[in-house]
Design a protein around this motif. Structure first.
Motif, PDB file in Angstrom:
ATOM      1  N   LEU A 125       4.814  11.325  -9.800  1.00  0.00           N
ATOM      2  CA  LEU A 125       5.875  11.462  -8.807  1.00  0.00           C
ATOM      3  C   LEU A 125       7.129  10.633  -9.088  1.00  0.00           C
ATOM      4  CD1 LEU A 125       6.795  12.593  -6.054  1.00  0.00           C
ATOM      5  CD2 LEU A 125       5.636  10.647  -4.990  1.00  0.00           C
ATOM      6  N   THR A 126       8.278  11.275  -8.818  1.00  0.00           N
ATOM      7  CA  THR A 126       9.563  10.592  -8.710  1.00  0.00           C
ATOM      8  C   THR A 126      10.103  10.918  -7.325  1.00  0.00           C
ATOM      9  OG1 THR A 126      10.039  10.774 -11.072  1.00  0.00           O
ATOM     10  CG2 THR A 126      11.919  10.365  -9.611  1.00  0.00           C
ATOM     11  N   ILE A 127      10.464   9.891  -6.568  1.00  0.00           N
ATOM     12  CA  ILE A 127      11.073  10.085  -5.253  1.00  0.00           C
ATOM     13  C   ILE A 127      12.582  10.065  -5.429  1.00  0.00           C
ATOM     14  CG2 ILE A 127      11.473   9.037  -2.986  1.00  0.00           C
ATOM     15  CD1 ILE A 127       8.569   8.094  -3.023  1.00  0.00           C
ATOM     16  N   HIS A 128      13.244  11.084  -4.875  1.00  0.00           N
ATOM     17  CA  HIS A 128      14.703  11.192  -4.900  1.00  0.00           C
ATOM     18  C   HIS A 128      15.183  10.966  -3.473  1.00  0.00           C
ATOM     19  CE1 HIS A 128      14.470  13.101  -8.900  1.00  0.00           C
ATOM     20  NE2 HIS A 128      13.354  13.620  -8.417  1.00  0.00           N
ATOM     21  N   ALA A 129      16.017   9.952  -3.289  1.00  0.00           N
ATOM     22  CA  ALA A 129      16.499   9.617  -1.945  1.00  0.00           C
ATOM     23  C   ALA A 129      17.756   8.757  -2.063  1.00  0.00           C
ATOM     24  CB  ALA A 129      15.417   8.875  -1.171  1.00  0.00           C
ATOM     25  N   PRO A 130      18.500   8.641  -0.952  1.00  0.00           N
ATOM     26  CA  PRO A 130      19.697   7.787  -0.975  1.00  0.00           C
ATOM     27  C   PRO A 130      19.340   6.312  -1.176  1.00  0.00           C
ATOM     28  CG  PRO A 130      19.777   9.313   0.882  1.00  0.00           C
ATOM     29  CD  PRO A 130      18.400   9.397   0.303  1.00  0.00           C
ATOM     30  N   ALA A 131      20.238   5.610  -1.820  1.00  0.00           N
ATOM     31  CA  ALA A 131      20.072   4.171  -2.014  1.00  0.00           C
ATOM     32  C   ALA A 131      19.996   3.487  -0.648  1.00  0.00           C
ATOM     33  CB  ALA A 131      21.235   3.612  -2.820  1.00  0.00           C
ATOM     34  N   GLY A 132      19.117   2.511  -0.537  1.00  0.00           N
ATOM     35  CA  GLY A 132      18.980   1.746   0.694  1.00  0.00           C
ATOM     36  C   GLY A 132      18.131   2.422   1.762  1.00  0.00           C
ATOM     37  N   SER A 133      17.591   3.572   1.464  1.00  0.00           N
ATOM     38  CA  SER A 133      16.803   4.325   2.449  1.00  0.00           C
ATOM     39  C   SER A 133      15.378   3.786   2.547  1.00  0.00           C
ATOM     40  CB  SER A 133      16.756   5.797   2.063  1.00  0.00           C
ATOM     41  OG  SER A 133      16.073   5.961   0.832  1.00  0.00           O
ATOM     42  N   ALA A 134      14.672   4.207   3.592  1.00  0.00           N
ATOM     43  CA  ALA A 134      13.261   3.860   3.751  1.00  0.00           C
ATOM     44  C   ALA A 134      12.460   4.397   2.564  1.00  0.00           C
ATOM     45  CB  ALA A 134      12.719   4.422   5.059  1.00  0.00           C
ATOM     46  N   ALA A 135      12.871   5.533   2.028  1.00  0.00           N
ATOM     47  CA  ALA A 135      12.180   6.117   0.882  1.00  0.00           C
ATOM     48  C   ALA A 135      12.311   5.232  -0.356  1.00  0.00           C
ATOM     49  CB  ALA A 135      12.710   7.515   0.596  1.00  0.00           C
ATOM     50  N   GLU A 136      13.493   4.657  -0.563  1.00  0.00           N
ATOM     51  CA  GLU A 136      13.666   3.750  -1.701  1.00  0.00           C
ATOM     52  C   GLU A 136      12.775   2.517  -1.526  1.00  0.00           C
ATOM     53  OE1 GLU A 136      17.044   1.513  -4.379  1.00  0.00           O
ATOM     54  OE2 GLU A 136      17.505   1.860  -2.262  1.00  0.00           O
ATOM     55  N   GLN A 137      12.756   1.975  -0.335  1.00  0.00           N
ATOM     56  CA  GLN A 137      11.917   0.806  -0.068  1.00  0.00           C
ATOM     57  C   GLN A 137      10.441   1.131  -0.298  1.00  0.00           C
ATOM     58  OE1 GLN A 137      12.964  -0.506   3.877  1.00  0.00           O
ATOM     59  NE2 GLN A 137      15.116  -0.710   3.330  1.00  0.00           N
ATOM     60  N   TYR A 138      10.020   2.304   0.164  1.00  0.00           N
ATOM     61  CA  TYR A 138       8.631   2.725  -0.022  1.00  0.00           C
ATOM     62  C   TYR A 138       8.301   2.859  -1.512  1.00  0.00           C
ATOM     63  CZ  TYR A 138       4.341   5.433   0.205  1.00  0.00           C
ATOM     64  OH  TYR A 138       3.049   5.861   0.035  1.00  0.00           O
ATOM     65  N   ALA A 139       9.197   3.504  -2.252  1.00  0.00           N
ATOM     66  CA  ALA A 139       8.972   3.707  -3.687  1.00  0.00           C
ATOM     67  C   ALA A 139       8.826   2.366  -4.403  1.00  0.00           C
ATOM     68  CB  ALA A 139      10.112   4.518  -4.290  1.00  0.00           C
ATOM     69  N   LYS A 140       9.716   1.444  -4.129  1.00  0.00           N
ATOM     70  CA  LYS A 140       9.665   0.138  -4.790  1.00  0.00           C
ATOM     71  C   LYS A 140       8.399  -0.631  -4.424  1.00  0.00           C
ATOM     72  CE  LYS A 140      14.553  -0.353  -5.623  1.00  0.00           C
ATOM     73  NZ  LYS A 140      15.791  -1.089  -5.350  1.00  0.00           N
ATOM     74  N   LYS A 141       8.038  -0.597  -3.164  1.00  0.00           N
ATOM     75  CA  LYS A 141       6.852  -1.312  -2.690  1.00  0.00           C
ATOM     76  C   LYS A 141       5.569  -0.752  -3.310  1.00  0.00           C
ATOM     77  CE  LYS A 141       4.455  -2.543   1.568  1.00  0.00           C
ATOM     78  NZ  LYS A 141       4.430  -2.404   3.024  1.00  0.00           N
TER      79      LYS A 141
END
Length: 151
Positions: A125-141
């Motif tokens: 999986l690669t998550i595509h989402a805006p910078a600073g979004s909850a999705a980015e935080q989830y992906a990094k975590k």
């Protein structure tokens, strides 16, 4: 609940206009289901609605959906990409758990909560989402590949 649970001969579904919710385990275990068309009036895809639909490759989630429930697509091993519509506010616990061929999910900024284990076992999986979004935080975590997408 369990409307078409375990209907192994079901290969495609077009849910009719007027339906507003896909209930608990509605299509769970429909092992030969490959595609689903969900009408714009649906606002909630319930828990385990498509769980273990191992051959499901294509699903379009309409703009009206506000919530993707717990385990909604768990075990959909053939699912390859998903675009979450702008109206969704929450992606439930283990919603896409075990979708081992899921390579791309686009998540809008409006998604404020992604529950624990939502994409567990999605190793490609690669998550595509805006910078600073909850999705980015989830992906990094969760050590999931992330690419910045336009809002």
């Amino acid at each position: 609940w369990n409307t078409f649970y375990g209907c192994s001969n079901l290969t495609s579904v077009t849910i009719p206009e007027g339906v507003t919710e896909i209930g608990f385990k509605a299509f769970s275990g429909c092992s030969n289901l490959t595609s689903v068309t969900i009408p714009a009036g649906v606002t909630k895809i319930g828990e385990r609605a498509f769980q273990d639909c191992a051959n499901l490759t294509s699903v379009t989630i309409p703009e009206g959906v506000r919530e993707i429930g717990d385990h909604t697509f768990t075990g959909c091993k053939s699912l390859q990409s998903v675009t979450v519509p702008a109206g969704v506010k929450e992606i439930g616990w283990s919603a896409f758990d075990g979708c081992e061929n899921l390579t791309s999910v686009t998540i809008p900024k409006g998604v404020k909560k992604i529950e624990w284990s939502a994409f567990s076992g999605c190793t490609k999986l690669t998550i595509h989402a805006p910078a600073g979004s909850a999705a980015e935080q989830y992906a990094k975590k969760n050590d999931i590949r992330f690419e910045t997408a336009a809002e």
